[in-house]
Design a protein around this motif. Structure first.
Motif, PDB file in Angstrom:
ATOM      1  N   ILE A   1       4.107  11.204   8.988  1.00 28.32           N
ATOM      2  CA  ILE A   1       4.716  10.926   7.691  1.00 28.32           C
ATOM      3  C   ILE A   1       5.369   9.550   7.754  1.00 28.32           C
ATOM      4  CG2 ILE A   1       6.460  11.670   6.023  1.00 28.32           C
ATOM      5  CD1 ILE A   1       5.933  14.552   6.999  1.00 28.32           C
ATOM      6  N   ALA A   2       4.781   8.612   7.020  1.00 28.62           N
ATOM      7  CA  ALA A   2       5.238   7.227   7.061  1.00 28.62           C
ATOM      8  C   ALA A   2       6.088   6.899   5.848  1.00 28.62           C
ATOM      9  CB  ALA A   2       4.041   6.283   7.122  1.00 28.62           C
ATOM     10  N   VAL A   3       7.051   6.013   6.052  1.00 29.85           N
ATOM     11  CA  VAL A   3       7.904   5.507   4.977  1.00 29.85           C
ATOM     12  C   VAL A   3       7.955   3.995   5.095  1.00 29.85           C
ATOM     13  CG1 VAL A   3      10.176   5.555   3.911  1.00 29.85           C
ATOM     14  CG2 VAL A   3       9.302   7.605   5.042  1.00 29.85           C
ATOM     15  N   GLY A   4       7.484   3.304   4.070  1.00 29.11           N
ATOM     16  CA  GLY A   4       7.547   1.852   4.048  1.00 29.11           C
ATOM     17  C   GLY A   4       8.863   1.392   3.454  1.00 29.11           C
TER      18      GLY A   4
ATOM     19  N   ALA B   1       0.369  -3.424  10.223  1.00 27.81           N
ATOM     20  CA  ALA B   1       1.119  -2.213  10.562  1.00 27.81           C
ATOM     21  C   ALA B   1       0.662  -1.045   9.696  1.00 27.81           C
ATOM     22  CB  ALA B   1       2.612  -2.454  10.390  1.00 27.81           C
ATOM     23  N   VAL B   2       0.348  -1.322   8.437  1.00 25.67           N
ATOM     24  CA  VAL B   2      -0.172  -0.276   7.551  1.00 25.67           C
ATOM     25  C   VAL B   2      -1.494   0.262   8.092  1.00 25.67           C
ATOM     26  CG1 VAL B   2      -1.043   0.222   5.241  1.00 25.67           C
ATOM     27  CG2 VAL B   2       0.996  -1.188   5.528  1.00 25.67           C
TER      28      VAL B   2
ATOM     29  N   TYR C   1      -2.594  -5.907  -4.257  1.00 26.18           N
ATOM     30  CA  TYR C   1      -2.484  -5.077  -3.045  1.00 26.18           C
ATOM     31  C   TYR C   1      -1.888  -3.721  -3.428  1.00 26.18           C
ATOM     32  CZ  TYR C   1      -1.335  -3.839   1.810  1.00 26.18           C
ATOM     33  OH  TYR C   1      -1.257  -3.225   3.040  1.00 26.18           O
ATOM     34  N   VAL C   2      -2.404  -2.630  -2.858  1.00 24.88           N
ATOM     35  CA  VAL C   2      -1.908  -1.282  -3.159  1.00 24.88           C
ATOM     36  C   VAL C   2      -0.941  -0.846  -2.062  1.00 24.88           C
ATOM     37  CG1 VAL C   2      -2.503   1.121  -3.584  1.00 24.88           C
ATOM     38  CG2 VAL C   2      -4.025  -0.705  -4.386  1.00 24.88           C
ATOM     39  N   HIS C   3       0.305  -0.635  -2.438  1.00 24.86           N
ATOM     40  CA  HIS C   3       1.356  -0.211  -1.504  1.00 24.86           C
ATOM     41  C   HIS C   3       1.538   1.311  -1.587  1.00 24.86           C
ATOM     42  CE1 HIS C   3       2.931  -4.370  -0.842  1.00 24.86           C
ATOM     43  NE2 HIS C   3       2.442  -4.559  -2.055  1.00 24.86           N
ATOM     44  N   ASN C   4       1.518   1.957  -0.447  1.00 25.24           N
ATOM     45  CA  ASN C   4       1.727   3.407  -0.392  1.00 25.24           C
ATOM     46  C   ASN C   4       2.987   3.761   0.392  1.00 25.24           C
ATOM     47  OD1 ASN C   4      -0.623   4.297  -1.849  1.00 25.24           O
ATOM     48  ND2 ASN C   4      -1.857   3.678  -0.082  1.00 25.24           N
ATOM     49  N   HIS C   5       3.401   5.025   0.249  1.00 27.86           N
ATOM     50  CA  HIS C   5       4.601   5.590   0.888  1.00 27.86           C
ATOM     51  C   HIS C   5       5.782   4.614   0.846  1.00 27.86           C
ATOM     52  CE1 HIS C   5       1.962   4.208   4.326  1.00 27.86           C
ATOM     53  NE2 HIS C   5       3.056   3.497   4.584  1.00 27.86           N
TER      54      HIS C   5
ATOM     55  N   VAL D   1      17.160  13.393   2.528  1.00 31.08           N
ATOM     56  CA  VAL D   1      16.112  13.595   1.521  1.00 31.08           C
ATOM     57  C   VAL D   1      15.842  12.264   0.828  1.00 31.08           C
ATOM     58  CG1 VAL D   1      15.381  14.911  -0.492  1.00 31.08           C
ATOM     59  CG2 VAL D   1      16.897  15.981   1.183  1.00 31.08           C
ATOM     60  N   TRP D   2      14.575  11.839   0.856  1.00 31.99           N
ATOM     61  CA  TRP D   2      14.176  10.562   0.263  1.00 31.99           C
ATOM     62  C   TRP D   2      13.087  10.764  -0.781  1.00 31.99           C
ATOM     63  CZ3 TRP D   2      13.328   7.378   5.419  1.00 31.99           C
ATOM     64  CH2 TRP D   2      14.583   6.977   5.928  1.00 31.99           C
ATOM     65  N   ILE D   3      12.959   9.779  -1.675  1.00 34.97           N
ATOM     66  CA  ILE D   3      11.861   9.724  -2.630  1.00 34.97           C
ATOM     67  C   ILE D   3      10.951   8.551  -2.265  1.00 34.97           C
ATOM     68  CG2 ILE D   3      11.189   9.411  -5.049  1.00 34.97           C
ATOM     69  CD1 ILE D   3      12.623  12.003  -4.702  1.00 34.97           C
ATOM     70  N   LEU D   4       9.629   8.808  -2.190  1.00 31.76           N
ATOM     71  CA  LEU D   4       8.637   7.772  -1.923  1.00 31.76           C
ATOM     72  C   LEU D   4       7.657   7.699  -3.094  1.00 31.76           C
ATOM     73  CD1 LEU D   4       7.564   8.609   1.762  1.00 31.76           C
ATOM     74  CD2 LEU D   4       9.676   7.530   0.965  1.00 31.76           C
ATOM     75  N   GLU D   5       7.011   6.550  -3.209  1.00 29.88           N
ATOM     76  CA  GLU D   5       5.967   6.415  -4.233  1.00 29.88           C
ATOM     77  C   GLU D   5       4.726   5.786  -3.633  1.00 29.88           C
ATOM     78  OE1 GLU D   5       5.215   4.818  -8.814  1.00 29.88           O
ATOM     79  OE2 GLU D   5       7.160   4.472  -7.847  1.00 29.88           O
ATOM     80  N   ASP D   6       3.567   6.321  -3.999  1.00 27.06           N
ATOM     81  CA  ASP D   6       2.271   5.795  -3.580  1.00 27.06           C
ATOM     82  C   ASP D   6       1.634   4.995  -4.709  1.00 27.06           C
ATOM     83  OD1 ASP D   6       2.135   6.939  -0.972  1.00 27.06           O
ATOM     84  OD2 ASP D   6       1.659   8.879  -1.859  1.00 27.06           O
TER      85      ASP D   6
END
Length: 260
Positions: A72-75, A55-56, A196-200, A174-179
């Motif tokens: 704009i994706a949010v995991g 899915a990523v 593994y590198v997780h984004n959004h 309003v949300w906070i995401l981290e890459d």
């Protein structure tokens, strides 16, 4: 002398003529320009989900096609395949993510929402949903301004929403995401990738679970201000604020802005 008198009379008539124009008639309303609708993909994912990396890849493909600023994706790590972690391993699932998972009735992972239109969708259906939604015009614009305080690891967030088409009522979220989070992930081939590198990655909601009420008329601007002390584990350089307005018809507009 006569010429001077004529000039003075002409000036007086001109001033009289101007004074007869009602003030409201002197200003012409200019309709705000149309804006395209950006797309919010809420990807319900999990570190123990072997198909979630696929899915990523689909999200990255869509961002390449339409632009990362438009998709704009949010995991949202959540559900039975989400992982809370332990002393040795980083976990990305959150209680808030689990609340969203339950609310939307997610049946399996990966599954997601595209602008909250069309219900729950498998990642194989995201491309068509994005194609259908991105051609729509947005009834508002969103502008985000962030001020990071390094001393206490906090951020002040200003979100300015402006109506551009008719009137709109809904919720501002309003949300906070981290890459760039390095953590374990189950892979499609059955292996576990420890780096593994997780984004959004969804970290938290700034303004409660479902956001704040907002109503805008065409041409009207409203600003909302929030202050949040960030978790010490979160890296400020990798944090992003995502703000969106939604109602029963789905996400009306979404925007993102790095904290630093």
């Amino acid at each position: 002398m006569k010429k001077l008198i004529y000039i003075l009379i002409g000036m007086a008539l001109a001033l009289t003529s101007c004074s007869e124009i009602d003030e409201s008639e002197r200003l012409e309303y200019v309709k705000p320009a149309e804006v395209g609708r950006k797309i919010l993909i809420e990807d319900f994912t999990g570190q123990k989900c072997v198909n979630c990396p696929t899915a990523v890849e689909e999200i990255e493909k869509l961002q390449k096609e339409y632009g990362a600023d438009n998709i704009i994706a949010v995991g949202i790590h959540s559900g039975p395949l989400g992982y809370r972690g332990n002393e040795k391993n980083v976990g990305l699932a959150t209680e808030t993510g689990d609340e969203y998972f339950k609310h939307w009735g997610i049946e399996y992972q990966p599954q997601g929402l595209v602008n909250r239109q069309g219900g729950r969708l498998a990642h194989t259906s995201w491309a068509k949903a994005v194609h259908d939604a991105i051609s729509q015009k947005a009834p508002l614009t969103i502008d985000i301004s962030n001020t990071y305080n390094e001393a206490n690891h906090s951020v002040a967030i200003d979100v300015k929403a402006t109506g551009v088409e008719g009137s709109i009522s809904g919720k501002l979220q309003v949300w906070i995401l981290e890459d760039g989070i390095v953590a374990m992930q189950k892979m499609p081939d059955g292996t576990t990738k420890s780096d593994y590198v997780h984004n959004h990655v969804f970290r938290t909601s700034v303004n409660n679970l479902w956001g704040d009420d907002v109503t805008l008329r065409e041409g009207e601007t409203k600003k909302s201000t929030y202050t949040l002390t960030l978790d010490k584990k979160w890296v400020a350089d990798r944090l992003t604020v995502v703000a969106f307005v939604y109602n029963d018809n789905g996400v009306q507009q979404v925007e993102k802005k790095s904290i630093k």
